[in-house]
Scaffold this motif. Sequence first.
Motif, PDB file in Angstrom:
ATOM      1  N   SER A  16       0.859  -1.177   0.000  1.00 44.22           N
ATOM      2  CA  SER A  16       0.000   0.000   0.000  1.00 44.22           C
ATOM      3  C   SER A  16       0.905   1.240   0.000  1.00 44.22           C
ATOM      4  O   SER A  16       1.715   1.404  -0.896  1.00 44.22           O
ATOM      5  N   ASP A  17       0.762   2.128   0.969  1.00 44.22           N
ATOM      6  CA  ASP A  17       1.665   3.275   1.048  1.00 44.22           C
ATOM      7  C   ASP A  17       3.069   2.810   1.436  1.00 44.22           C
ATOM      8  O   ASP A  17       3.245   2.077   2.408  1.00 44.22           O
ATOM      9  N   GLN A  35       2.457   5.604  -3.690  1.00 43.41           N
ATOM     10  CA  GLN A  35       1.566   6.584  -3.075  1.00 43.41           C
ATOM     11  C   GLN A  35       0.305   6.749  -3.908  1.00 43.41           C
ATOM     12  O   GLN A  35       0.220   6.297  -5.049  1.00 43.41           O
ATOM     13  N   LYS A  36      -0.701   7.418  -3.320  1.00 47.83           N
ATOM     14  CA  LYS A  36      -1.927   7.718  -4.039  1.00 47.83           C
ATOM     15  C   LYS A  36      -1.653   8.685  -5.183  1.00 47.83           C
ATOM     16  O   LYS A  36      -0.870   9.622  -5.049  1.00 47.83           O
ATOM     17  N   GLY A  43     -11.219   9.644  -4.027  1.00 53.30           N
ATOM     18  CA  GLY A  43      -9.992   8.864  -4.075  1.00 53.30           C
ATOM     19  C   GLY A  43      -8.960   9.293  -3.053  1.00 53.30           C
ATOM     20  O   GLY A  43      -8.166   8.486  -2.583  1.00 53.30           O
ATOM     21  N   GLN A  44      -8.958  10.576  -2.670  1.00 57.84           N
ATOM     22  CA  GLN A  44      -8.004  11.089  -1.701  1.00 57.84           C
ATOM     23  C   GLN A  44      -8.466  10.883  -0.257  1.00 57.84           C
ATOM     24  O   GLN A  44      -7.683  11.035   0.676  1.00 57.84           O
ATOM     25  N   SER A  46      -9.642   8.852   3.022  1.00 61.71           N
ATOM     26  CA  SER A  46      -9.362   7.554   3.627  1.00 61.71           C
ATOM     27  C   SER A  46     -10.637   6.725   3.759  1.00 61.71           C
ATOM     28  O   SER A  46     -11.740   7.253   3.906  1.00 61.71           O
ATOM     29  N   THR A  63     -10.456   5.852 -11.604  1.00 60.27           N
ATOM     30  CA  THR A  63      -9.308   6.400 -10.880  1.00 60.27           C
ATOM     31  C   THR A  63      -8.253   5.327 -10.638  1.00 60.27           C
ATOM     32  O   THR A  63      -8.560   4.157 -10.419  1.00 60.27           O
ATOM     33  N   LYS A  65      -5.180   3.695  -8.390  1.00 59.22           N
ATOM     34  CA  LYS A  65      -5.001   3.516  -6.956  1.00 59.22           C
ATOM     35  C   LYS A  65      -3.668   4.138  -6.551  1.00 59.22           C
ATOM     36  O   LYS A  65      -3.519   5.330  -6.489  1.00 59.22           O
ATOM     37  N   ARG A  66      -2.692   3.321  -6.285  1.00 56.45           N
ATOM     38  CA  ARG A  66      -1.369   3.817  -5.913  1.00 56.45           C
ATOM     39  C   ARG A  66      -0.372   3.423  -6.999  1.00 56.45           C
ATOM     40  O   ARG A  66      -0.469   2.366  -7.589  1.00 56.45           O
ATOM     41  N   ASP A  89       2.484   0.136 -11.352  1.00 60.91           N
ATOM     42  CA  ASP A  89       1.804  -0.356 -10.159  1.00 60.91           C
ATOM     43  C   ASP A  89       2.540  -1.616  -9.716  1.00 60.91           C
ATOM     44  O   ASP A  89       2.480  -2.636 -10.413  1.00 60.91           O
TER      45      ASP A  89
END
Length: 294
Positions: A16-17, A35-36, A43-44, A46, A63, A65-66, A89
Amino acid sequence: NYKIEVDLTDGENTLSDAYLSWQPSGWGRFRIGNQKVAQTLSGQTSSISIPFMERPLPVLAFTLKRRLGVGWDIHRSKGGGNVTVFGIDPNEDIGSYGWAARGYYNPSLGKFHSLHLGASFMQLSHDGDSQFRARPESHVTDIRLVDTGIWPTVDLGSALGLELAGRKGGVTFRSEYYRTDWSRKSNTSPRFNGWYAEISWFPGGERTHYREGKFIRPDIKNDSGAWELALRFSNLDLNDKDVKGGEEDNFSLGVNWYSRTHWRFMTNVIRVRSVGSYGEQDPWIGQFRAQYFF
């Protein structure tokens, strides 16, 4: 600062992050890593702050993702924005690259009210197959009632998003419109669109916070917790030119209860109407979630 987060959802280990960030005085905040991407209000936001279990149809479809990349964001009292230049990704080995930018403005902001205007744009260079599809706002099913299928001839994709949202007292309203374009090697370049509008209300008077261009869940002061009621309508249209991915409308009701500390219990009922991959379908979906955050 740094952040490393691994998602164990559905028995899969996904990154994820995972980034380094630094914030020079007065120059905003810089990030490098996974990151996003700088897209959309929903999408921004949480997952512990959105009023429904899943994001609306066009957000799920359009949209990103990260992504691995470099990002920069800056926030001021009346607005702000963020930019991301990204590559692959790492979880799905998608090799496309591009850039995205989002900006927002809050012309009216106070303790009990706020108004939010925003816009985002993303451009994506493809080096593989392209596809738009979305689950019916329920992640417990792998069925996608609308799906363009895989198209290998897309060179460039772009997405435009417009945001209108606000809060007054215990009521918060969010809406967004999306338009995406495919630039293809053939003469036909289809355009797809979608939108949603949702409203949530805390009958006990709790108020969402507005911070850095998004709405954050409220602090619960009452020992008996707080109730939240939410309604949403969302639309996704994946039909244009020679692409017949279908169209779907969803109407959703959400009832949530927040504890004073770390729990949220959520109930969603979704009425789906679609014409797409499975013909005409109009199922009801009901689901419950117990969510713990820390």
